[in-house]
Write a protein that holds these residues in place. Structure first.
Motif, PDB file in Angstrom:
ATOM      1  N   ALA A  80       0.818  -1.214   0.000  1.00  0.00           N
ATOM      2  CA  ALA A  80       0.000   0.000   0.000  1.00  0.00           C
ATOM      3  C   ALA A  80       0.854   1.268   0.000  1.00  0.00           C
ATOM      4  O   ALA A  80       0.506   2.253  -0.652  1.00  0.00           O
ATOM      5  CB  ALA A  80      -0.935   0.000   1.203  1.00  0.00           C
ATOM      6  N   ASP A  81       1.998   1.219   0.666  1.00  0.00           N
ATOM      7  CA  ASP A  81       2.846   2.410   0.726  1.00  0.00           C
ATOM      8  C   ASP A  81       3.617   2.655  -0.574  1.00  0.00           C
ATOM      9  O   ASP A  81       4.231   3.703  -0.743  1.00  0.00           O
ATOM     10  CB  ASP A  81       3.815   2.318   1.904  1.00  0.00           C
ATOM     11  N   LYS A  82       3.570   1.729  -1.511  1.00  0.00           N
ATOM     12  CA  LYS A  82       4.274   1.858  -2.797  1.00  0.00           C
ATOM     13  C   LYS A  82       3.303   2.039  -3.965  1.00  0.00           C
ATOM     14  O   LYS A  82       3.687   1.903  -5.125  1.00  0.00           O
ATOM     15  CB  LYS A  82       5.128   0.610  -3.064  1.00  0.00           C
ATOM     16  N   LYS A  83       2.043   2.356  -3.677  1.00  0.00           N
ATOM     17  CA  LYS A  83       1.013   2.436  -4.711  1.00  0.00           C
ATOM     18  C   LYS A  83       1.396   3.410  -5.830  1.00  0.00           C
ATOM     19  O   LYS A  83       1.289   3.090  -7.013  1.00  0.00           O
ATOM     20  CB  LYS A  83      -0.311   2.860  -4.082  1.00  0.00           C
ATOM     21  N   VAL A  84       1.852   4.592  -5.464  1.00  0.00           N
ATOM     22  CA  VAL A  84       2.202   5.610  -6.466  1.00  0.00           C
ATOM     23  C   VAL A  84       3.353   5.115  -7.342  1.00  0.00           C
ATOM     24  O   VAL A  84       3.324   5.276  -8.570  1.00  0.00           O
ATOM     25  CB  VAL A  84       2.554   6.955  -5.783  1.00  0.00           C
ATOM     26  N   THR A  85       4.337   4.490  -6.734  1.00  0.00           N
ATOM     27  CA  THR A  85       5.469   3.959  -7.492  1.00  0.00           C
ATOM     28  C   THR A  85       5.021   2.855  -8.442  1.00  0.00           C
ATOM     29  O   THR A  85       5.470   2.805  -9.588  1.00  0.00           O
ATOM     30  CB  THR A  85       6.547   3.425  -6.524  1.00  0.00           C
ATOM     31  N   VAL A  86       4.132   1.988  -7.983  1.00  0.00           N
ATOM     32  CA  VAL A  86       3.614   0.906  -8.828  1.00  0.00           C
ATOM     33  C   VAL A  86       2.846   1.503 -10.013  1.00  0.00           C
ATOM     34  O   VAL A  86       2.994   1.045 -11.146  1.00  0.00           O
ATOM     35  CB  VAL A  86       2.727  -0.073  -8.017  1.00  0.00           C
ATOM     36  N   ILE A  87       2.046   2.540  -9.765  1.00  0.00           N
ATOM     37  CA  ILE A  87       1.303   3.197 -10.848  1.00  0.00           C
ATOM     38  C   ILE A  87       2.278   3.752 -11.884  1.00  0.00           C
ATOM     39  O   ILE A  87       2.067   3.610 -13.095  1.00  0.00           O
ATOM     40  CB  ILE A  87       0.383   4.311 -10.294  1.00  0.00           C
ATOM     41  N   LYS A  88       3.361   4.362 -11.433  1.00  0.00           N
ATOM     42  CA  LYS A  88       4.358   4.911 -12.361  1.00  0.00           C
ATOM     43  C   LYS A  88       4.971   3.802 -13.221  1.00  0.00           C
ATOM     44  O   LYS A  88       5.155   3.966 -14.429  1.00  0.00           O
ATOM     45  CB  LYS A  88       5.465   5.642 -11.593  1.00  0.00           C
ATOM     46  N   VAL A  89       5.287   2.673 -12.599  1.00  0.00           N
ATOM     47  CA  VAL A  89       5.880   1.551 -13.335  1.00  0.00           C
ATOM     48  C   VAL A  89       4.868   0.976 -14.331  1.00  0.00           C
ATOM     49  O   VAL A  89       5.220   0.679 -15.475  1.00  0.00           O
ATOM     50  CB  VAL A  89       6.395   0.458 -12.366  1.00  0.00           C
ATOM     51  N   ILE A  90       3.613   0.856 -13.921  1.00  0.00           N
ATOM     52  CA  ILE A  90       2.556   0.357 -14.820  1.00  0.00           C
ATOM     53  C   ILE A  90       2.427   1.291 -16.022  1.00  0.00           C
ATOM     54  O   ILE A  90       2.312   0.841 -17.163  1.00  0.00           O
ATOM     55  CB  ILE A  90       1.202   0.222 -14.090  1.00  0.00           C
ATOM     56  N   ARG A  91       2.464   2.595 -15.787  1.00  0.00           N
ATOM     57  CA  ARG A  91       2.376   3.554 -16.901  1.00  0.00           C
ATOM     58  C   ARG A  91       3.559   3.374 -17.853  1.00  0.00           C
ATOM     59  O   ARG A  91       3.403   3.421 -19.066  1.00  0.00           O
ATOM     60  CB  ARG A  91       2.362   4.993 -16.373  1.00  0.00           C
ATOM     61  N   GLU A  92       4.742   3.158 -17.294  1.00  0.00           N
ATOM     62  CA  GLU A  92       5.944   2.965 -18.109  1.00  0.00           C
ATOM     63  C   GLU A  92       5.826   1.692 -18.954  1.00  0.00           C
ATOM     64  O   GLU A  92       6.155   1.689 -20.140  1.00  0.00           O
ATOM     65  CB  GLU A  92       7.164   2.876 -17.189  1.00  0.00           C
ATOM     66  N   ILE A  93       5.328   0.625 -18.355  1.00  0.00           N
ATOM     67  CA  ILE A  93       5.229  -0.667 -19.036  1.00  0.00           C
ATOM     68  C   ILE A  93       4.142  -0.653 -20.109  1.00  0.00           C
ATOM     69  O   ILE A  93       4.351  -1.140 -21.219  1.00  0.00           O
ATOM     70  CB  ILE A  93       4.934  -1.796 -18.010  1.00  0.00           C
ATOM     71  N   THR A  94       2.979  -0.099 -19.782  1.00  0.00           N
ATOM     72  CA  THR A  94       1.816  -0.212 -20.663  1.00  0.00           C
ATOM     73  C   THR A  94       1.570   0.994 -21.553  1.00  0.00           C
ATOM     74  O   THR A  94       0.880   0.878 -22.561  1.00  0.00           O
ATOM     75  CB  THR A  94       0.538  -0.431 -19.835  1.00  0.00           C
ATOM     76  N   GLY A  95       2.058   2.154 -21.146  1.00  0.00           N
ATOM     77  CA  GLY A  95       1.772   3.368 -21.901  1.00  0.00           C
ATOM     78  C   GLY A  95       0.388   3.921 -21.590  1.00  0.00           C
ATOM     79  O   GLY A  95      -0.106   4.800 -22.297  1.00  0.00           O
ATOM     80  N   LEU A  96      -0.252   3.424 -20.539  1.00  0.00           N
ATOM     81  CA  LEU A  96      -1.574   3.907 -20.149  1.00  0.00           C
ATOM     82  C   LEU A  96      -1.474   5.310 -19.563  1.00  0.00           C
ATOM     83  O   LEU A  96      -0.428   5.721 -19.068  1.00  0.00           O
ATOM     84  CB  LEU A  96      -2.200   2.986 -19.090  1.00  0.00           C
ATOM     85  N   GLY A  97      -2.595   6.008 -19.569  1.00  0.00           N
ATOM     86  CA  GLY A  97      -2.676   7.304 -18.921  1.00  0.00           C
ATOM     87  C   GLY A  97      -2.716   7.115 -17.414  1.00  0.00           C
ATOM     88  O   GLY A  97      -2.863   5.992 -16.912  1.00  0.00           O
ATOM     89  N   LEU A  98      -2.626   8.219 -16.695  1.00  0.00           N
ATOM     90  CA  LEU A  98      -2.587   8.152 -15.231  1.00  0.00           C
ATOM     91  C   LEU A  98      -3.840   7.498 -14.654  1.00  0.00           C
ATOM     92  O   LEU A  98      -3.748   6.606 -13.813  1.00  0.00           O
ATOM     93  CB  LEU A  98      -2.406   9.564 -14.653  1.00  0.00           C
ATOM     94  N   LYS A  99      -5.016   7.901 -15.119  1.00  0.00           N
ATOM     95  CA  LYS A  99      -6.261   7.349 -14.578  1.00  0.00           C
ATOM     96  C   LYS A  99      -6.375   5.854 -14.871  1.00  0.00           C
ATOM     97  O   LYS A  99      -6.737   5.077 -13.987  1.00  0.00           O
ATOM     98  CB  LYS A  99      -7.468   8.087 -15.154  1.00  0.00           C
ATOM     99  N   GLU A 100      -6.045   5.459 -16.100  1.00  0.00           N
ATOM    100  CA  GLU A 100      -6.157   4.047 -16.464  1.00  0.00           C
ATOM    101  C   GLU A 100      -5.174   3.198 -15.665  1.00  0.00           C
ATOM    102  O   GLU A 100      -5.505   2.102 -15.209  1.00  0.00           O
ATOM    103  CB  GLU A 100      -5.925   3.843 -17.964  1.00  0.00           C
TER     104      GLU A 100
END
Length: 128
Positions: A70-90
Motif C-alpha cells: 500500500a505504501d508503494k502504490k504511487v510507485t507501482v502506478i508509475k511503473v505500470i504507466r511505463e510498461i503499458t503506456g496507459l494514462g494516469l487514470k487508467e
C-alpha cells in the motif's frame, strides 16, 4: 430503439483499454461465452498421438499484477504507466483493481523485464 453496429463501434472506440477489457468481461458473463480463440482438435487417434508427442514452447505470456504494498502504490502506478503506456487514470484503475492483467501476448524476454520492474517496487506478479 435499436442501436446500430456503427454506433456501438464508435462508442467502443472512445473507451479506454481498461473499459474495453471490462466490457468484454461483462459480455462473457452475460452471454456465457469466452473471447478466447477456439483450439482445433486433431483428427483421428494417430494424429492425436503425434500431436501429443510434439511439445511446443510457449512464446506469448500474460502478466498479471496480483498485489502491491500500500505504501508503494504511487510507485507501482508509475511503473505500470511505463510498461503499458496507459494514462494516469487508467494505470491507477488497473493498480487499484488488482489482481489485474498488466499486459497480454508478451515475449519471454519482456516478461522478465516487467517482472523485474514490478518486483523492484514490491509488487507481486504472475505469468501465464
Amino acid at each position: 430503439m435499436a442501436v446500430s453496429k456503427d454506433e456501438i463501434l464508435n462508442a467502443i472506440a472512445n473507451m479506454s483499454v481498461i473499459e474495453v477489457v471490462e466490457l468484454i468481461a461483462d459480455m462473457e458473463k452475460k452471454f456465457g461465452v469466452t473471447a478466447a480463440a477456439p483450439v482445433a482438435m486433431a483428427a483421428g487417434p494417430a494424429a492425436g498421438a503425434a500431436a501429443a508427442a510434439v511439445v511446443e514452447e510457449q512464446t506469448e505470456f500474460t502478466v498479471t499484477l496480483k498485489e502491491y504494498p500500500a505504501d508503494k502504490k504511487v510507485t507501482v502506478i508509475k511503473v505500470i504507466r511505463e510498461i503499458t503506456g496507459l494514462g494516469l487514470k487508467e494505470a491507477k484503475d488497473l493498480v487499484e483493481g488488482a489482481p489485474a492483467t498488466v499486459k497480454e501476448g508478451v515475449s519471454k524476454a519482456d516478461v522478465e523485464t516487467i517482472k523485474k520492474k514490478l518486483g523492484d517496487v514490491g509488487a507481486t506478479v504472475t505469468v501465464k
